[in-house]
Design a protein around this motif. Structure first.
Motif, PDB file in Angstrom:
ATOM      1  N   GLY A 114      44.675  45.318  60.675  1.00  0.00           N
ATOM      2  CA  GLY A 114      45.856  45.419  59.825  1.00  0.00           C
ATOM      3  C   GLY A 114      45.494  45.972  58.465  1.00  0.00           C
ATOM      4  O   GLY A 114      44.351  46.377  58.218  1.00  0.00           O
ATOM      5  N   ARG A 115      46.476  45.992  57.604  1.00  0.00           N
ATOM      6  CA  ARG A 115      46.290  46.461  56.223  1.00  0.00           C
ATOM      7  C   ARG A 115      46.502  45.270  55.303  1.00  0.00           C
ATOM      8  O   ARG A 115      47.581  44.676  55.287  1.00  0.00           O
ATOM      9  N   TRP A 116      45.453  44.946  54.544  1.00  0.00           N
ATOM     10  CA  TRP A 116      45.440  43.725  53.756  1.00  0.00           C
ATOM     11  C   TRP A 116      45.176  44.029  52.284  1.00  0.00           C
ATOM     12  O   TRP A 116      44.247  44.776  51.956  1.00  0.00           O
ATOM     13  N   PRO A 117      45.950  43.423  51.373  1.00  0.00           N
ATOM     14  CA  PRO A 117      45.673  43.605  49.942  1.00  0.00           C
ATOM     15  C   PRO A 117      44.364  42.921  49.555  1.00  0.00           C
ATOM     16  O   PRO A 117      43.894  42.012  50.248  1.00  0.00           O
ATOM     17  N   LEU A 118      43.793  43.375  48.472  1.00  0.00           N
ATOM     18  CA  LEU A 118      42.587  42.763  47.911  1.00  0.00           C
ATOM     19  C   LEU A 118      43.034  41.914  46.737  1.00  0.00           C
ATOM     20  O   LEU A 118      43.667  42.421  45.806  1.00  0.00           O
ATOM     21  N   ARG A 119      42.735  40.614  46.768  1.00  0.00           N
ATOM     22  CA  ARG A 119      43.284  39.678  45.781  1.00  0.00           C
ATOM     23  C   ARG A 119      42.433  39.531  44.525  1.00  0.00           C
ATOM     24  O   ARG A 119      42.950  39.562  43.418  1.00  0.00           O
ATOM     25  N   ARG A 120      41.140  39.305  44.715  1.00  0.00           N
ATOM     26  CA  ARG A 120      40.259  39.077  43.568  1.00  0.00           C
ATOM     27  C   ARG A 120      38.816  39.110  44.026  1.00  0.00           C
ATOM     28  O   ARG A 120      38.525  39.115  45.221  1.00  0.00           O
ATOM     29  N   VAL A 121      37.920  39.088  43.049  1.00  0.00           N
ATOM     30  CA  VAL A 121      36.483  39.088  43.305  1.00  0.00           C
ATOM     31  C   VAL A 121      35.908  37.779  42.783  1.00  0.00           C
ATOM     32  O   VAL A 121      36.209  37.361  41.664  1.00  0.00           O
ATOM     33  N   LEU A 122      35.101  37.153  43.621  1.00  0.00           N
ATOM     34  CA  LEU A 122      34.349  35.962  43.236  1.00  0.00           C
ATOM     35  C   LEU A 122      32.872  36.336  43.244  1.00  0.00           C
ATOM     36  O   LEU A 122      32.448  37.108  44.105  1.00  0.00           O
ATOM     37  N   TYR A 123      32.109  35.800  42.304  1.00  0.00           N
ATOM     38  CA  TYR A 123      30.682  36.153  42.265  1.00  0.00           C
ATOM     39  C   TYR A 123      29.873  35.013  41.680  1.00  0.00           C
ATOM     40  O   TYR A 123      30.394  34.168  40.954  1.00  0.00           O
ATOM     41  N   ARG A 124      28.584  34.986  42.029  1.00  0.00           N
ATOM     42  CA  ARG A 124      27.643  33.998  41.509  1.00  0.00           C
ATOM     43  C   ARG A 124      27.072  34.531  40.197  1.00  0.00           C
ATOM     44  O   ARG A 124      26.176  35.378  40.188  1.00  0.00           O
ATOM     45  N   ALA A 125      27.564  34.026  39.085  1.00  0.00           N
ATOM     46  CA  ALA A 125      27.123  34.493  37.768  1.00  0.00           C
ATOM     47  C   ALA A 125      25.668  34.152  37.489  1.00  0.00           C
ATOM     48  O   ALA A 125      25.037  34.791  36.643  1.00  0.00           O
ATOM     49  N   ASP A 126      25.117  33.175  38.220  1.00  0.00           N
ATOM     50  CA  ASP A 126      23.709  32.836  38.030  1.00  0.00           C
ATOM     51  C   ASP A 126      22.801  33.813  38.778  1.00  0.00           C
ATOM     52  O   ASP A 126      21.585  33.787  38.603  1.00  0.00           O
ATOM     53  N   ARG A 127      23.384  34.678  39.612  1.00  0.00           N
ATOM     54  CA  ARG A 127      22.600  35.630  40.400  1.00  0.00           C
ATOM     55  C   ARG A 127      22.941  37.086  40.123  1.00  0.00           C
ATOM     56  O   ARG A 127      22.095  37.961  40.346  1.00  0.00           O
ATOM     57  N   LEU A 128      24.182  37.354  39.691  1.00  0.00           N
ATOM     58  CA  LEU A 128      24.644  38.734  39.493  1.00  0.00           C
ATOM     59  C   LEU A 128      25.502  38.844  38.240  1.00  0.00           C
ATOM     60  O   LEU A 128      26.176  37.874  37.875  1.00  0.00           O
ATOM     61  N   PRO A 129      25.549  40.041  37.640  1.00  0.00           N
ATOM     62  CA  PRO A 129      26.537  40.256  36.585  1.00  0.00           C
ATOM     63  C   PRO A 129      27.919  40.442  37.210  1.00  0.00           C
ATOM     64  O   PRO A 129      28.036  40.743  38.404  1.00  0.00           O
ATOM     65  N   ALA A 130      28.954  40.287  36.414  1.00  0.00           N
ATOM     66  CA  ALA A 130      30.314  40.520  36.907  1.00  0.00           C
ATOM     67  C   ALA A 130      30.412  41.973  37.388  1.00  0.00           C
ATOM     68  O   ALA A 130      29.964  42.890  36.698  1.00  0.00           O
ATOM     69  N   PRO A 131      30.972  42.184  38.561  1.00  0.00           N
ATOM     70  CA  PRO A 131      31.061  43.548  39.096  1.00  0.00           C
ATOM     71  C   PRO A 131      32.169  44.347  38.412  1.00  0.00           C
ATOM     72  O   PRO A 131      33.112  43.769  37.863  1.00  0.00           O
ATOM     73  N   PRO A 132      32.068  45.682  38.481  1.00  0.00           N
ATOM     74  CA  PRO A 132      33.099  46.531  37.893  1.00  0.00           C
ATOM     75  C   PRO A 132      34.328  46.596  38.804  1.00  0.00           C
ATOM     76  O   PRO A 132      34.275  46.178  39.958  1.00  0.00           O
ATOM     77  N   GLY A 133      35.402  47.144  38.281  1.00  0.00           N
ATOM     78  CA  GLY A 133      36.563  47.417  39.113  1.00  0.00           C
ATOM     79  C   GLY A 133      37.836  46.812  38.574  1.00  0.00           C
ATOM     80  O   GLY A 133      37.831  46.043  37.609  1.00  0.00           O
ATOM     81  N   PRO A 134      38.944  47.142  39.223  1.00  0.00           N
ATOM     82  CA  PRO A 134      40.260  46.743  38.734  1.00  0.00           C
ATOM     83  C   PRO A 134      40.730  45.352  39.174  1.00  0.00           C
ATOM     84  O   PRO A 134      41.744  44.868  38.679  1.00  0.00           O
ATOM     85  N   LEU A 135      40.014  44.716  40.092  1.00  0.00           N
ATOM     86  CA  LEU A 135      40.451  43.417  40.602  1.00  0.00           C
ATOM     87  C   LEU A 135      40.098  42.296  39.632  1.00  0.00           C
ATOM     88  O   LEU A 135      39.074  42.374  38.934  1.00  0.00           O
ATOM     89  N   PRO A 136      40.906  41.228  39.590  1.00  0.00           N
ATOM     90  CA  PRO A 136      40.522  40.068  38.785  1.00  0.00           C
ATOM     91  C   PRO A 136      39.181  39.512  39.275  1.00  0.00           C
ATOM     92  O   PRO A 136      38.914  39.502  40.475  1.00  0.00           O
ATOM     93  N   VAL A 137      38.354  39.069  38.343  1.00  0.00           N
ATOM     94  CA  VAL A 137      37.009  38.587  38.657  1.00  0.00           C
ATOM     95  C   VAL A 137      36.871  37.139  38.182  1.00  0.00           C
ATOM     96  O   VAL A 137      37.299  36.799  37.081  1.00  0.00           O
TER      97      VAL A 137
END
Length: 167
Positions: free
Chosen positions: A41-64
């Protein structure tokens, strides 16, 4: 421009092709909780979750949002928080987002069965990092970290995940 996902594990966006891991049961049009399938199907992308202790916040237009040790995702179809982010301790069945492995160091929450969630139609469909051995997922789309970061930076605010069933 949508992210196109094909049954052979190709992910295509903006002229670039990435190798992905998909659900162990392949791609299905009729997704159910625990079936191990990636939903077609076709699914919207809601947000990005990330481990701040392992990675910097990723780039892009989605809420992080940074993942916290107490974060989980409810996968209990009979619970009112089904297919939602929850705080642990949480009595109902849930998936831990703060993991020892690196699969959820970077997660894109896919808008599958979330508006509103229908009990038993599938939960926790994400784009996340691949296993080191490239193994299959429980229904998500797994990508190498560099590929997922690159892809996130190339998205527009209205990009969706389009998963094509074989045949």
């Amino acid at each position: 421009m949508d992210i196109e996902v094909f049954a052979d594990g190709r992910v295509v966006h903006g002229g670039r092709t990435y190798a992905a891991s998909l659900g162990r049961a392949g791609i299905l049009r009729d997704k159910h909780e625990g079936d191990g399938a990636t939903p077609a199907g076709r699914w919207p992308l809601r947000r990005v979750l990330y481990r701040a202790d392992r990675l910097p916040a990723p780039p892009g237009p989605l809420p992080v949002q940074a993942i916290r040790p107490e974060d989980g995702w409810c996968d209990a179809p009979d619970h009112p928080a089904y297919n939602r982010l929850v705080a642990k301790p949480f009595a109902a069945s849930h998936e831990d987002l703060w993991r020892e492995d690196h699969l959820y160091d970077l997660v894109v929450v896919v808008g599958h069965n979330d508006d509103p969630p229908v009990p038993g139609r599938g939960s926790a469909i994400f784009m996340h990092l691949k296993r080191d051995d490239g193994g299959l997922t429980a229904g998500c789309v797994g990508l190498r970290q560099d590929d997922l970061v690159e892809l996130l930076g190339r998205l527009s605010a209205d990009s969706c995940l389009r998963v094509h069933a074989a045949g």
